[in-house]
Design an enzyme around this catalytic site. Structure first.
Site, PDB file in Angstrom:
ATOM      1  N   TYR A   1      45.927  19.046  60.637  1.00  0.00           N
ATOM      2  CA  TYR A   1      45.347  20.139  61.641  1.00  0.00           C
ATOM      3  C   TYR A   1      45.894  21.451  61.173  1.00  0.00           C
ATOM      4  O   TYR A   1      44.949  22.216  61.184  1.00  0.00           O
ATOM      5  CB  TYR A   1      46.217  19.416  63.003  1.00  0.00           C
ATOM      6  CG  TYR A   1      45.682  20.479  63.997  1.00  0.00           C
ATOM      7  CD1 TYR A   1      44.265  20.225  64.727  1.00  0.00           C
ATOM      8  CD2 TYR A   1      46.098  21.594  64.506  1.00  0.00           C
ATOM      9  CE1 TYR A   1      43.776  21.019  65.531  1.00  0.00           C
ATOM     10  CE2 TYR A   1      45.557  22.516  65.618  1.00  0.00           C
ATOM     11  CZ  TYR A   1      44.602  22.253  65.887  1.00  0.00           C
ATOM     12  OH  TYR A   1      43.947  22.778  67.095  1.00  0.00           O
TER      13      TYR A   1
ATOM     14  N   GLY B   1      30.886  20.466  70.125  1.00  0.00           N
ATOM     15  CA  GLY B   1      32.147  19.997  70.779  1.00  0.00           C
ATOM     16  C   GLY B   1      31.855  20.437  72.129  1.00  0.00           C
ATOM     17  O   GLY B   1      32.944  20.759  72.793  1.00  0.00           O
ATOM     18  N   ALA B   2      30.851  20.620  72.780  1.00  0.00           N
ATOM     19  CA  ALA B   2      30.654  21.377  74.036  1.00  0.00           C
ATOM     20  C   ALA B   2      30.612  20.584  75.435  1.00  0.00           C
ATOM     21  O   ALA B   2      30.363  20.952  76.548  1.00  0.00           O
ATOM     22  CB  ALA B   2      29.481  22.105  73.921  1.00  0.00           C
ATOM     23  N   ASN B   3      30.786  19.194  75.040  1.00  0.00           N
ATOM     24  CA  ASN B   3      30.902  18.312  76.169  1.00  0.00           C
ATOM     25  C   ASN B   3      32.371  18.367  76.973  1.00  0.00           C
ATOM     26  O   ASN B   3      32.046  17.634  78.100  1.00  0.00           O
ATOM     27  CB  ASN B   3      30.494  16.870  75.776  1.00  0.00           C
ATOM     28  CG  ASN B   3      31.428  16.174  74.908  1.00  0.00           C
ATOM     29  OD1 ASN B   3      31.522  16.663  73.742  1.00  0.00           O
ATOM     30  ND2 ASN B   3      32.349  15.347  75.391  1.00  0.00           N
ATOM     31  N   SER B   4      33.037  18.983  76.384  1.00  0.00           N
ATOM     32  CA  SER B   4      34.456  18.783  77.372  1.00  0.00           C
ATOM     33  C   SER B   4      35.304  20.045  76.713  1.00  0.00           C
ATOM     34  O   SER B   4      34.977  20.802  75.717  1.00  0.00           O
ATOM     35  CB  SER B   4      35.190  17.773  76.992  1.00  0.00           C
ATOM     36  OG  SER B   4      35.481  17.526  75.493  1.00  0.00           O
ATOM     37  N   GLY B   5      36.475  20.320  77.467  1.00  0.00           N
ATOM     38  CA  GLY B   5      37.358  21.419  76.955  1.00  0.00           C
ATOM     39  C   GLY B   5      36.770  22.767  76.818  1.00  0.00           C
ATOM     40  O   GLY B   5      35.936  23.427  77.727  1.00  0.00           O
TER      41      GLY B   5
ATOM     42  N   SER C   1      43.400  28.480  65.085  1.00  0.00           N
ATOM     43  CA  SER C   1      44.841  28.253  66.253  1.00  0.00           C
ATOM     44  C   SER C   1      45.813  28.811  65.474  1.00  0.00           C
ATOM     45  O   SER C   1      45.821  29.199  64.241  1.00  0.00           O
ATOM     46  CB  SER C   1      45.194  26.495  65.998  1.00  0.00           C
ATOM     47  OG  SER C   1      46.351  26.587  66.607  1.00  0.00           O
TER      48      SER C   1
END
Length: 352
Positions: A293, A131-135, A260
């Site tokens: 979540y 998930g390294a394309n954002s955030g 989290s």
């Protein structure tokens, strides 16, 4: 105060702030000295505190020290293509014979990734970030790449992954970054990614399990599992299993699982205290996005703890990390209520 006024030091309040006409400089070997342009003299001691200092650590990645024709030290920032006579390490000076500060004193909630990595040379290290394309994933990938690591951005969309690669290359054209396809909602895609990575014959020193979904409507993946559970936990669980041999061969290596604090607000046991598998991948009737979540994040931590117990004797450590309460990223994009809540909280949260 009269003595300070006579010395021309009364214009500043901070002990560390220089008076007018003074400049802070560094020598080739990192010692700090002070130039008084009004009287055209230099000295080793700070004009107000009387302390001697030196810069701490190596130059940030991408910086180089040079000397001009007058013997004056200057610094070249190859990333931003600029030069300056101001040592970039001056923000990290230490006193001569200082007491070493603790980590708690050095870093806090305002610290940035680039500050934490300051002085680190990650050349030769290979990192995979999901998930390294954002955030958070993108900021992590950029920070590691700018410090010399070879970074693979494992993204569901190869198009967005390549766009992220170009953004990093725009900051430093020599960065070693590459995007590869990884859809955690498909166990077959996870397997294909692992095979493609192994075919490169690269080591793997850092595996960051970062990708996640939040607040999504109930749906089943192609593997017949509830999507939040599979994307946030099971897909990463499978990925680590497939790459475990590479991690061991690359030791010392590490796995970082982004979890989290919300893991505290759920349970995955039934009334008798046994693991309730129906809670992990619930039916549509029993599904609530927030609980799904929270449960996936609890699974992240349990998995990371057990992984560390099993692999740490082999030189592979595993840690789970809470990035910050309601950190403002794109995680909330699936429901307008969450978007509104995160927007209202944004001024009080840690930035990307």
């Amino acid at each position: 105060m009269a003595a300070l006024k006579y010395a021309g030091l009364e214009d500043t309040d901070s002990e560390e702030e220089l008076p007018p006409g003074w400049e802070e400089r560094t020598t080739k070997d990192g010692w700090v000295y002070y130039a008084n342009h009004l009287e055209e003299k230099t000295q080793w001691e700070h004009p107000k505190s009387g302390k001697r200092k030196r810069v701490a650590g190596d130059l940030p990645y991408g910086w180089e020290q040079e000397t001009d024709e007058n013997g004056q030290v200057y610094f070249v920032d190859h990333i931003n293509k600029r030069t300056t006579y101001l040592d970039p390490r001056l923000a990290f000076t230490v006193e001569d014979n200082p007491v070493k500060p603790t980590t708690r004193q050095k870093y806090d909630g305002n610290s940035t990734a680039m500050e934490i990595l300051q002085g680190c040379d990650l050349s030769g290290k290979v990192a995979v970030i999901t998930g390294a394309n954002s955030g958070i994933g993108f900021e992590t990938a950029k920070s590691l790449a700018l410090h010399g690591a070879c970074v693979i951005l494992a993204c569901r969309s190869l198009v967005r992954g390549n766009e992220a690669v170009q953004r990093i290359l725009g900051e430093w054209h020599k960065a070693k970054v590459e995007a590869m396809t990884l859809d955690l909602a498909s166990l077959q895609s996870v397997q294909h990614f692992a095979e493609a990575f192994k075919s490169k014959n690269l080591p793997l020193h850092i595996l960051i399990c970062n990708a996640a979904v939040f607040g999504v409507p109930w749906c089943l993946t192609e593997d017949g599992l509830e999507s939040t559970f599979q994307v946030n936990h099971l897909g990463h669980f499978y990925l680590v299993q497939l790459l475990e041999d590479v991690l061991r061969q690359s030791s010392p290596a590490r796995v970082v699982v982004v979890s989290s604090e919300s893991h505290r607000f759920t349970e995955i046991k039934d009334s008798s205290g046994k693991l309730d598998f129906s809670l992990l991948s619930p039916s549509k009737k029993e599904y609530w996005a927030m609980l799904a979540y929270n449960r996936s994040k609890l699974c992240n931590i349990l998995f990371s703890n057990e992984l560390n117990r099993r692999l740490s004797p082999h030189g592979v450590t595993s840690n789970s990390v809470h990035p910050g309460n309601m950190i403002y990223s794109s995680l909330h994009r699936n429901w307008w209520v969450y978007t509104l809540l995160f927007t209202l909280a944004r001024p009080f949260t840690k930035s990307m």
